[in-house]
Design a protein around this motif. Structure first.
Motif, PDB file in Angstrom:
ATOM      1  N   PHE A   1       0.823  -1.050  -0.087  1.00 36.69           N
ATOM      2  CA  PHE A   1      -0.200   0.002   0.044  1.00 36.69           C
ATOM      3  C   PHE A   1       0.734   1.384   0.092  1.00 36.69           C
ATOM      4  CE2 PHE A   1      -2.483   3.120   2.589  1.00 36.69           C
ATOM      5  CZ  PHE A   1      -3.424   3.365   1.527  1.00 36.69           C
ATOM      6  N   GLU A   2       1.869   1.247   0.797  1.00 38.05           N
ATOM      7  CA  GLU A   2       2.906   2.323   1.105  1.00 38.05           C
ATOM      8  C   GLU A   2       3.583   2.828  -0.330  1.00 38.05           C
ATOM      9  OE1 GLU A   2       6.909   4.031   3.311  1.00 38.05           O
ATOM     10  OE2 GLU A   2       5.661   2.249   4.198  1.00 38.05           O
ATOM     11  N   GLN A   3       3.860   1.461  -1.064  1.00 42.23           N
ATOM     12  CA  GLN A   3       4.633   1.677  -2.187  1.00 42.23           C
ATOM     13  C   GLN A   3       3.897   2.330  -3.371  1.00 42.23           C
ATOM     14  OE1 GLN A   3       6.053  -2.381  -2.843  1.00 42.23           O
ATOM     15  NE2 GLN A   3       7.726  -2.262  -1.522  1.00 42.23           N
ATOM     16  N   ASP A   4       2.744   1.693  -3.337  1.00 39.49           N
ATOM     17  CA  ASP A   4       1.677   2.295  -4.414  1.00 39.49           C
ATOM     18  C   ASP A   4       1.443   3.651  -4.308  1.00 39.49           C
ATOM     19  OD1 ASP A   4      -0.561   1.635  -6.299  1.00 39.49           O
ATOM     20  OD2 ASP A   4      -1.885   2.533  -4.834  1.00 39.49           O
ATOM     21  N   ARG A   5       1.320   4.145  -2.807  1.00 35.55           N
ATOM     22  CA  ARG A   5       1.031   5.573  -2.589  1.00 35.55           C
ATOM     23  C   ARG A   5       2.392   6.482  -3.152  1.00 35.55           C
ATOM     24  NH1 ARG A   5      -3.088   7.589   0.218  1.00 35.55           N
ATOM     25  NH2 ARG A   5      -1.889   9.184   1.140  1.00 35.55           N
ATOM     26  N   LYS A   6       3.536   5.925  -2.715  1.00 37.76           N
ATOM     27  CA  LYS A   6       4.732   6.646  -3.222  1.00 37.76           C
ATOM     28  C   LYS A   6       4.901   6.720  -4.734  1.00 37.76           C
ATOM     29  CE  LYS A   6       7.709   5.507   0.676  1.00 37.76           C
ATOM     30  NZ  LYS A   6       8.985   4.818   1.159  1.00 37.76           N
ATOM     31  N   ALA A   7       4.495   5.583  -5.558  1.00 34.84           N
ATOM     32  CA  ALA A   7       4.535   5.635  -6.562  1.00 34.84           C
ATOM     33  C   ALA A   7       3.772   6.745  -7.400  1.00 34.84           C
ATOM     34  CB  ALA A   7       4.327   4.288  -7.549  1.00 34.84           C
ATOM     35  N   LYS A   8       2.371   7.034  -6.902  1.00 30.37           N
ATOM     36  CA  LYS A   8       1.611   7.929  -7.183  1.00 30.37           C
ATOM     37  C   LYS A   8       1.801   9.213  -6.748  1.00 30.37           C
ATOM     38  CE  LYS A   8      -2.267   4.321  -7.970  1.00 30.37           C
ATOM     39  NZ  LYS A   8      -3.359   3.668  -7.373  1.00 30.37           N
ATOM     40  N   GLY A   9       2.757   9.379  -5.939  1.00 29.24           N
ATOM     41  CA  GLY A   9       3.098  10.868  -5.417  1.00 29.24           C
ATOM     42  C   GLY A   9       2.043  11.211  -4.187  1.00 29.24           C
ATOM     43  N   LYS A  10       1.470  10.277  -3.757  1.00 31.62           N
ATOM     44  CA  LYS A  10       0.788  10.746  -2.507  1.00 31.62           C
ATOM     45  C   LYS A  10       1.165  11.422  -1.414  1.00 31.62           C
ATOM     46  CE  LYS A  10      -3.342   9.101  -4.728  1.00 31.62           C
ATOM     47  NZ  LYS A  10      -4.525   9.936  -4.920  1.00 31.62           N
ATOM     48  N   ARG A  11       0.981  12.036  -0.518  1.00 36.72           N
ATOM     49  CA  ARG A  11       1.545  12.617   0.568  1.00 36.72           C
ATOM     50  C   ARG A  11       1.294  11.844   1.734  1.00 36.72           C
ATOM     51  NH1 ARG A  11      -1.897  15.082   4.431  1.00 36.72           N
ATOM     52  NH2 ARG A  11      -0.186  16.112   5.041  1.00 36.72           N
ATOM     53  N   ASN A  12       2.155  11.387   2.761  1.00 36.51           N
ATOM     54  CA  ASN A  12       2.190  10.683   3.886  1.00 36.51           C
ATOM     55  C   ASN A  12       1.832   9.313   3.505  1.00 36.51           C
ATOM     56  OD1 ASN A  12       2.250  10.085   6.826  1.00 36.51           O
ATOM     57  ND2 ASN A  12       0.144  10.968   7.126  1.00 36.51           N
ATOM     58  N   PRO A  13       2.669   8.533   2.667  1.00 44.06           N
ATOM     59  CA  PRO A  13       2.280   7.451   2.032  1.00 44.06           C
ATOM     60  C   PRO A  13       2.252   6.265   3.254  1.00 44.06           C
ATOM     61  CG  PRO A  13       4.506   7.941   1.588  1.00 44.06           C
ATOM     62  CD  PRO A  13       3.838   9.043   2.110  1.00 44.06           C
TER      63      PRO A  13
ATOM     64  N   ASP B   1      14.443  28.709   5.398  1.00 54.27           N
ATOM     65  CA  ASP B   1      14.975  30.066   5.236  1.00 54.27           C
ATOM     66  C   ASP B   1      15.318  30.835   6.638  1.00 54.27           C
ATOM     67  OD1 ASP B   1      15.704  32.704   4.721  1.00 54.27           O
ATOM     68  OD2 ASP B   1      13.927  33.188   3.432  1.00 54.27           O
ATOM     69  N   LEU B   2      16.684  30.526   7.198  1.00 50.83           N
ATOM     70  CA  LEU B   2      16.906  31.036   8.434  1.00 50.83           C
ATOM     71  C   LEU B   2      17.154  32.483   8.664  1.00 50.83           C
ATOM     72  CD1 LEU B   2      19.432  28.039   9.790  1.00 50.83           C
ATOM     73  CD2 LEU B   2      16.998  28.297   9.681  1.00 50.83           C
ATOM     74  N   ALA B   3      17.438  33.231   7.420  1.00 54.03           N
ATOM     75  CA  ALA B   3      17.513  34.550   7.617  1.00 54.03           C
ATOM     76  C   ALA B   3      16.462  35.360   7.682  1.00 54.03           C
ATOM     77  CB  ALA B   3      18.275  35.204   6.106  1.00 54.03           C
ATOM     78  N   SER B   4      15.293  34.772   7.119  1.00 53.57           N
ATOM     79  CA  SER B   4      13.871  35.214   7.300  1.00 53.57           C
ATOM     80  C   SER B   4      13.213  34.839   8.420  1.00 53.57           C
ATOM     81  CB  SER B   4      13.197  35.263   5.804  1.00 53.57           C
ATOM     82  OG  SER B   4      13.895  35.680   4.781  1.00 53.57           O
ATOM     83  N   GLY B   5      13.707  33.538   8.744  1.00 52.87           N
ATOM     84  CA  GLY B   5      12.846  32.721  10.171  1.00 52.87           C
ATOM     85  C   GLY B   5      11.865  32.049   9.667  1.00 52.87           C
ATOM     86  N   LEU B   6      11.629  31.500   8.201  1.00 53.90           N
ATOM     87  CA  LEU B   6      10.723  30.789   7.733  1.00 53.90           C
ATOM     88  C   LEU B   6      11.010  29.447   7.414  1.00 53.90           C
ATOM     89  CD1 LEU B   6       9.299  33.477   5.239  1.00 53.90           C
ATOM     90  CD2 LEU B   6       8.253  32.587   7.513  1.00 53.90           C
ATOM     91  N   TRP B   7       9.885  28.729   7.495  1.00 53.53           N
ATOM     92  CA  TRP B   7      10.122  27.186   6.897  1.00 53.53           C
ATOM     93  C   TRP B   7       9.008  27.196   5.915  1.00 53.53           C
ATOM     94  CZ3 TRP B   7       7.835  22.622  10.201  1.00 53.53           C
ATOM     95  CH2 TRP B   7       7.864  21.470   9.607  1.00 53.53           C
ATOM     96  N   ARG B   8       9.346  27.196   4.531  1.00 51.97           N
ATOM     97  CA  ARG B   8       8.285  26.810   3.516  1.00 51.97           C
ATOM     98  C   ARG B   8       8.004  25.178   3.326  1.00 51.97           C
ATOM     99  NH1 ARG B   8      11.591  31.714   2.281  1.00 51.97           N
ATOM    100  NH2 ARG B   8      10.091  33.350   2.113  1.00 51.97           N
ATOM    101  N   ILE B   9       6.888  24.823   3.537  1.00 47.55           N
ATOM    102  CA  ILE B   9       6.434  23.639   3.275  1.00 47.55           C
ATOM    103  C   ILE B   9       5.938  23.608   1.846  1.00 47.55           C
ATOM    104  CG2 ILE B   9       4.953  21.875   3.836  1.00 47.55           C
ATOM    105  CD1 ILE B   9       5.156  22.813   6.900  1.00 47.55           C
ATOM    106  N   PRO B  10       6.606  22.555   0.928  1.00 49.74           N
ATOM    107  CA  PRO B  10       6.283  22.841  -0.349  1.00 49.74           C
ATOM    108  C   PRO B  10       4.501  22.248  -0.673  1.00 49.74           C
ATOM    109  CG  PRO B  10       8.221  21.516  -0.239  1.00 49.74           C
ATOM    110  CD  PRO B  10       7.711  21.752   1.071  1.00 49.74           C
ATOM    111  N   ALA B  11       4.024  22.820  -1.494  1.00 48.84           N
ATOM    112  CA  ALA B  11       2.529  22.394  -1.742  1.00 48.84           C
ATOM    113  C   ALA B  11       2.335  20.744  -1.739  1.00 48.84           C
ATOM    114  CB  ALA B  11       1.966  22.813  -3.052  1.00 48.84           C
ATOM    115  N   GLU B  12       3.204  20.060  -2.112  1.00 51.06           N
ATOM    116  CA  GLU B  12       2.919  18.507  -2.307  1.00 51.06           C
ATOM    117  C   GLU B  12       2.922  17.774  -1.074  1.00 51.06           C
ATOM    118  OE1 GLU B  12       7.216  19.217  -3.517  1.00 51.06           O
ATOM    119  OE2 GLU B  12       5.168  20.210  -3.752  1.00 51.06           O
ATOM    120  N   LYS B  13       3.419  18.678  -0.112  1.00 47.18           N
ATOM    121  CA  LYS B  13       3.537  18.146   1.369  1.00 47.18           C
ATOM    122  C   LYS B  13       2.748  18.812   2.398  1.00 47.18           C
ATOM    123  CE  LYS B  13       7.903  17.840   3.029  1.00 47.18           C
ATOM    124  NZ  LYS B  13       9.204  17.917   3.483  1.00 47.18           N
TER     125      LYS B  13
END
Length: 309
Positions: A28-40, A179-191
């Protein structure tokens, strides 16, 4: 022809008996990873945490009665065995995990039975309002300082407390997202659960955690890398979390409650719902109000005293 059909049926049944719950979760996890699902690996985390005794069993051995009994135990506890209730949310998550696992197995023709998960009703869920008190925060921090934990434990859970991030996002956090200079953590849309880029404010202590983790892992991409899986982040942190809260002598606290505490602390420090929604990564302020607006008695008292009688 009849004999051939019977032989195929026997072979199919034998194949089903050889697939364990653990193996099905891996597929199940391998299938989700192959399909680019978040939190596989979410289903495996749920089952590892709530019913590890099922892992070695054949997948076909899990029955409706077993799932129903386990969901009741999670919801209500079992006083005769000293098992504390975990509430309807935990029971519902287990049922949803099993529904997803059965649906996958049936679709991939790895299982020919019914979706047993759909034969067990989801419990009525109320909004979870469990947050850490000041005394519990102190006890948790003291417990995290114990020397017996793996090196990642204190920085990971402290990072969650400081950012209000979801567990999955923290476990898969990469240094190039910071981004430590700005004090920001940018989480990508896919995550991101909301499906858009999420910006998380890094307090000075959180920035120091990132820097310290980089010093420990100068060549790696993961902030919290696994000790035993090559080029993979830490996984299966529920077991260590249970030990930490036991040392802290805190009952009924989940990892996600750290996020709830963060959001509620913002509310109780008079931060507007719009700002809290942005901090929590919510598109809809109603979601923030529903899940994180746990106003404590001190805040109500302060507001009441500020109003002319």
């Amino acid at each position: 022809a009849k004999a051939e059909a019977e032989e195929r049926a026997r072979a199919k049944a034998e194949t089903e008996r050889q697939i364990s719950v653990k193996k099905m979760l891996t597929l199940f996890e391998q299938d989700r990873k192959a399909k680019g699902k978040r939190n596989p690996d979410w289903a495996e985390e749920v089952l590892n945490y709530h019913c590890p005794e099922w892992m070695a069993l054949p997948f076909v051995a899990i029955t409706k009665a077993m799932l129903l009994a386990k969901s009741r135990e999670l919801r209500n506890g079992d006083a005769t065995r000293g098992v504390r209730p975990r509430g309807p949310q935990s029971a519902g998550i287990l049922i949803k995990a099993m529904r997803a696992l059965y649906a996958f197995a049936i679709k991939e023709e790895l299982y020919e039975g019914h979706n047993i998960g759909k034969k067990v009703d989801l419990p009525s869920e109320s909004v979870r309002t469990r947050v850490l008190t000041g005394a519990e925060k102190a006890a948790l921090l003291e417990a995290l300082d114990k020397p017996e934990w793996p090196a990642y434990v204190r920085p990971l859970f402290r990072f969650l407390m400081l950012t209000g991030a979801r567990k999955t996002n923290a476990l898969t956090a990469r240094f190039d997202e910071m981004d430590l200079a700005s004090g920001l953590w940018r989480i990508p849309a896919e995550k991101s659960k909301a499906g858009h880029v999420m910006e998380v404010i890094l307090r000075p202590e959180a920035v120091e955690i990132v820097k310290a983790q980089r010093e420990k892992h100068p060549e790696g991409q993961w902030m919290f890398p696994s000790d035993y899986l090559e080029d993979q982040p830490v996984k299966d942190v529920w077991h260590i979390w249970r030990k930490v809260v036991a040392v802290a002598e805190i009952d009924g606290l989940t990892i996600h409650d750290l996020r709830g505490t963060y959001g509620s602390d913002l509310i109780n420090n008079h931060v507007s719902l719009n700002v809290v929604a942005k901090a929590m990564g919510h598109r809809n302020v109603a979601t923030t109000a529903k899940h994180y607006a746990h106003v404590n008695a001190a805040t109500v008292r302060e507001a009441a005293l500020a109003v002319a009688a």
